[in-house]
Motif scaffolding. Structure first.
Motif, PDB file in Angstrom:
ATOM      1  N   TYR A  51     113.849 126.846  29.559  1.00  0.00           N
ATOM      2  CA  TYR A  51     115.184 126.764  30.170  1.00  0.00           C
ATOM      3  C   TYR A  51     115.411 127.814  31.261  1.00  0.00           C
ATOM      4  O   TYR A  51     116.475 127.852  31.858  1.00  0.00           O
ATOM      5  N   SER A  52     114.443 128.678  31.516  1.00  0.00           N
ATOM      6  CA  SER A  52     114.673 129.848  32.365  1.00  0.00           C
ATOM      7  C   SER A  52     114.883 129.559  33.844  1.00  0.00           C
ATOM      8  O   SER A  52     115.469 130.369  34.546  1.00  0.00           O
ATOM      9  N   ALA A 109     115.699 123.523  37.202  1.00  0.00           N
ATOM     10  CA  ALA A 109     114.929 122.622  36.328  1.00  0.00           C
ATOM     11  C   ALA A 109     115.629 122.432  34.985  1.00  0.00           C
ATOM     12  O   ALA A 109     115.610 121.331  34.421  1.00  0.00           O
ATOM     13  N   SER A 110     116.270 123.468  34.485  1.00  0.00           N
ATOM     14  CA  SER A 110     116.887 123.391  33.151  1.00  0.00           C
ATOM     15  C   SER A 110     118.023 122.373  33.085  1.00  0.00           C
ATOM     16  O   SER A 110     118.346 121.877  32.007  1.00  0.00           O
ATOM     17  N   ILE A 159     110.309 123.473  23.646  1.00  0.00           N
ATOM     18  CA  ILE A 159     109.404 123.792  22.544  1.00  0.00           C
ATOM     19  C   ILE A 159     108.521 124.936  23.020  1.00  0.00           C
ATOM     20  O   ILE A 159     107.997 124.891  24.143  1.00  0.00           O
ATOM     21  N   PHE A 160     108.350 125.931  22.175  1.00  0.00           N
ATOM     22  CA  PHE A 160     107.431 127.022  22.496  1.00  0.00           C
ATOM     23  C   PHE A 160     106.301 126.988  21.487  1.00  0.00           C
ATOM     24  O   PHE A 160     106.545 127.049  20.279  1.00  0.00           O
ATOM     25  N   ILE A 161     105.070 126.849  21.975  1.00  0.00           N
ATOM     26  CA  ILE A 161     103.896 126.906  21.113  1.00  0.00           C
ATOM     27  C   ILE A 161     103.543 128.390  20.984  1.00  0.00           C
ATOM     28  O   ILE A 161     103.117 129.024  21.942  1.00  0.00           O
ATOM     29  N   THR A 188     110.952 136.380  27.144  1.00  0.00           N
ATOM     30  CA  THR A 188     111.936 135.585  27.878  1.00  0.00           C
ATOM     31  C   THR A 188     111.979 134.122  27.470  1.00  0.00           C
ATOM     32  O   THR A 188     113.042 133.606  27.145  1.00  0.00           O
ATOM     33  N   THR A 189     110.864 133.449  27.493  1.00  0.00           N
ATOM     34  CA  THR A 189     110.842 132.004  27.240  1.00  0.00           C
ATOM     35  C   THR A 189     110.922 131.681  25.756  1.00  0.00           C
ATOM     36  O   THR A 189     111.679 130.792  25.351  1.00  0.00           O
ATOM     37  N   LYS A 190     110.167 132.387  24.955  1.00  0.00           N
ATOM     38  CA  LYS A 190     110.128 132.092  23.514  1.00  0.00           C
ATOM     39  C   LYS A 190     111.502 132.175  22.844  1.00  0.00           C
ATOM     40  O   LYS A 190     111.887 131.248  22.122  1.00  0.00           O
ATOM     41  N   PRO A 191     112.289 133.242  23.061  1.00  0.00           N
ATOM     42  CA  PRO A 191     113.580 133.334  22.355  1.00  0.00           C
ATOM     43  C   PRO A 191     114.576 132.241  22.722  1.00  0.00           C
ATOM     44  O   PRO A 191     115.500 131.968  21.964  1.00  0.00           O
ATOM     45  N   ASN A 192     114.406 131.602  23.877  1.00  0.00           N
ATOM     46  CA  ASN A 192     115.339 130.572  24.316  1.00  0.00           C
ATOM     47  C   ASN A 192     114.906 129.161  23.935  1.00  0.00           C
ATOM     48  O   ASN A 192     115.604 128.197  24.261  1.00  0.00           O
TER      49      ASN A 192
END
Length: 182
Positions: free
Chosen positions: A90-91, A95-96, A103-105, A150-154
């Motif tokens: 979503y960062s 694009a968001s 989904i974060f792998i 940044t990306t994982k927590p969101n």
């Protein structure tokens, strides 16, 4: 979360974390779907990635207009799912707007690095591998850690990257089906 069809979801992970593998397998599993892969584009972005990361790593500094145009085109097609192999989740503000679910792998950095070396250096020399590892330890690891901050927590869903691919696919499809039926 936006309620619309097709459902657009982004799959993020560090380099070597499994984004492309999972996206490629999901395309086979989820009928009536299409995928866009970040690495298929030549984006205008920062010249020096490490400097960009050290200055806060703002994803909005990347010009993703071609990807966004492709998302818009797919949104008008009679499909159920659009998958984005997309490191920013979503960062990226533009694009968001089109993403319903991220989904974060969550792949441990040592495993991601080993996968990346296997993938990128199949025909490389030992010297090239050693130089890449030195670069990772000296500089590149900062990029991986920044993504974890940044990306994982969101992300809407975090999936263990050590699980077998079939389990990861099952977890993701169960969650995506819930969104589609929402």
């Amino acid at each position: 979360m936006k309620s619309k069809l097709p459902v657009v979801f982004a799959i993020a992970a560090v380099s070597g974390g499994g984004k492309t593998t999972i996206t490629s397998n999901l395309i086979k599993k989820l009928q009536n779907s299409k995928a866009l892969f970040f690495d298929d584009y030549d984006f205008d972005g920062p010249d020096d990635i490490l400097e960009w990361i050290d200055n806060g790593g703002n994803p909005n500094e990347w010009n993703l207009s071609r990807l966004i145009e492709d998302i818009k085109k797919l949104l008008s097609e009679p499909i159920d799912y659009i998958m984005l192999d997309f490191p920013f989740g979503y960062s990226h503000s533009k694009a968001s707007e089109f993403i319903d679910f991220t989904i974060f792998i969550n792949t441990p950095l040592d495993i991601a690095m080993a996968r990346r070396i296997i993938r990128d250096f199949k025909k490389g020399s030992a010297e090239a591998i050693l130089l890449d590892l030195e670069n990772y330890m000296d500089k590149g690891r900062r990029g991986y850690l920044a993504m974890l901050r940044t990306t994982k927590p969101n992300a809407d869903l975090i999936v263990d990257g050590l699980l077998p691919i079939s389990d990861i696919l099952s977890i993701i499809t169960q969650n995506i089906m819930k969104i589609k039926n929402f």
